[in-house]
Scaffold this active site. Structure first.
Site, PDB file in Angstrom:
ATOM      1  N   GLU A 298     -16.166  16.104 -22.202  1.00  0.00           N
ATOM      2  CA  GLU A 298     -16.168  17.341 -21.403  1.00  0.00           C
ATOM      3  C   GLU A 298     -16.868  18.511 -22.109  1.00  0.00           C
ATOM      4  O   GLU A 298     -16.492  19.675 -21.948  1.00  0.00           O
ATOM      5  CB  GLU A 298     -14.732  17.712 -21.015  1.00  0.00           C
ATOM      6  CG  GLU A 298     -14.578  18.499 -19.750  1.00  0.00           C
ATOM      7  CD  GLU A 298     -15.098  17.799 -18.491  1.00  0.00           C
ATOM      8  OE1 GLU A 298     -15.458  18.511 -17.538  1.00  0.00           O
ATOM      9  OE2 GLU A 298     -15.156  16.547 -18.434  1.00  0.00           O
TER      10      GLU A 298
ATOM     11  N   LYS B 207     -15.048   4.134 -31.805  1.00  0.00           N
ATOM     12  CA  LYS B 207     -14.819   5.146 -30.779  1.00  0.00           C
ATOM     13  C   LYS B 207     -13.666   4.672 -29.913  1.00  0.00           C
ATOM     14  O   LYS B 207     -13.649   3.519 -29.471  1.00  0.00           O
ATOM     15  CB  LYS B 207     -16.065   5.369 -29.917  1.00  0.00           C
ATOM     16  CG  LYS B 207     -15.850   6.486 -28.893  1.00  0.00           C
ATOM     17  CD  LYS B 207     -17.098   6.791 -28.091  1.00  0.00           C
ATOM     18  CE  LYS B 207     -16.799   7.956 -27.140  1.00  0.00           C
ATOM     19  NZ  LYS B 207     -17.802   8.098 -26.112  1.00  0.00           N
TER      20      LYS B 207
ATOM     21  N   CYS C 163     -14.858   2.213 -23.726  1.00  0.00           N
ATOM     22  CA  CYS C 163     -15.516   1.999 -22.444  1.00  0.00           C
ATOM     23  C   CYS C 163     -14.485   1.805 -21.332  1.00  0.00           C
ATOM     24  O   CYS C 163     -13.627   0.922 -21.412  1.00  0.00           O
ATOM     25  CB  CYS C 163     -16.436   0.787 -22.514  1.00  0.00           C
ATOM     26  SG  CYS C 163     -17.324   0.490 -20.963  1.00  0.00           S
TER      27      CYS C 163
END
Length: 191
Positions: A141, A79, A38
């Site tokens: 992306e 992550k 984050c």
């Protein structure tokens, strides 16, 4: 409700992260994911998210605390981004996640400083994938079917995570599945 749920935790205190993971499993969580990616200023100013990528040993300690707190059959994943201010610690953080016992790693192909600005640096994920024995998932992306195939090629990952691209095109996963199966599909139009 019977729907398997993977719960994502964000924080920096290993003891509390382990305790929360254990409680979540008691409530039925089938998998625990840890968020070290984050980029939000508020999250990072409270020692959560991507700021932890500056200290791979802290990433290791948090993942290990969670892994040790939940039963062996409960998968633990994480992550990360490629780094915080730069991309210099990406391999150290990936190693920390695997060595601490996680079964899967998702990598957003930018540093925190990169934010969400193009490009995504998918080729760094290929380095991680070549180094780790756990599953690596590429992220970042992916706005189209062409992006999906380019990401898989550059990252050398079989799996990708869709984020903002899926919000922009809610049928992007279906577009990809149809492309993989050579099926005709007309994408949804918002016009």
């Amino acid at each position: 409700s019977g729907t398997p749920v993977k719960v994502q935790l964000l924080g920096s205190n290993p003891d509390f992260m382990g305790l929360n993971a254990s409680e979540l499993v008691k409530y039925g969580a089938k998998s625990i994911d840890l968020n070290f990616g984050c980029p939000a200023k508020t999250v990072n100013s409270h020692e959560g998210g991507a700021c932890l990528l500056q200290t791979p040993e802290r990433v290791y300690t948090i993942v290990k605390a969670v892994r040790d707190a939940v039963p062996a059959e409960i998968p633990v994943s994480a992550k990360i981004r490629l780094g915080y201010l730069d991309r210099s610690t990406y391999l150290e953080n990936a190693d920390a996640v695997e060595q601490a016992g996680a079964q899967e790693l998702t990598v957003h192909a930018r540093s925190k400083a990169d934010g969400y600005k193009p490009p995504a640096y998918w080729h760094y994920i290929a380095d991680i994938r070549a180094r780790l024995s756990i599953n690596v998932v590429a992220n970042g992306e992916i706005w189209s079917v062409a992006d999906y195939f380019r990401c898989r090629e550059e990252s050398q990952c079989n799996d990708v995570m869709l984020g903002r691209g899926l919000i922009a095109q809610p049928d992007l996963a279906k577009q990809i599945r149809c492309a993989l199966n050579n099926e005709n599909y007309t994408p949804l139009s918002w016009l």
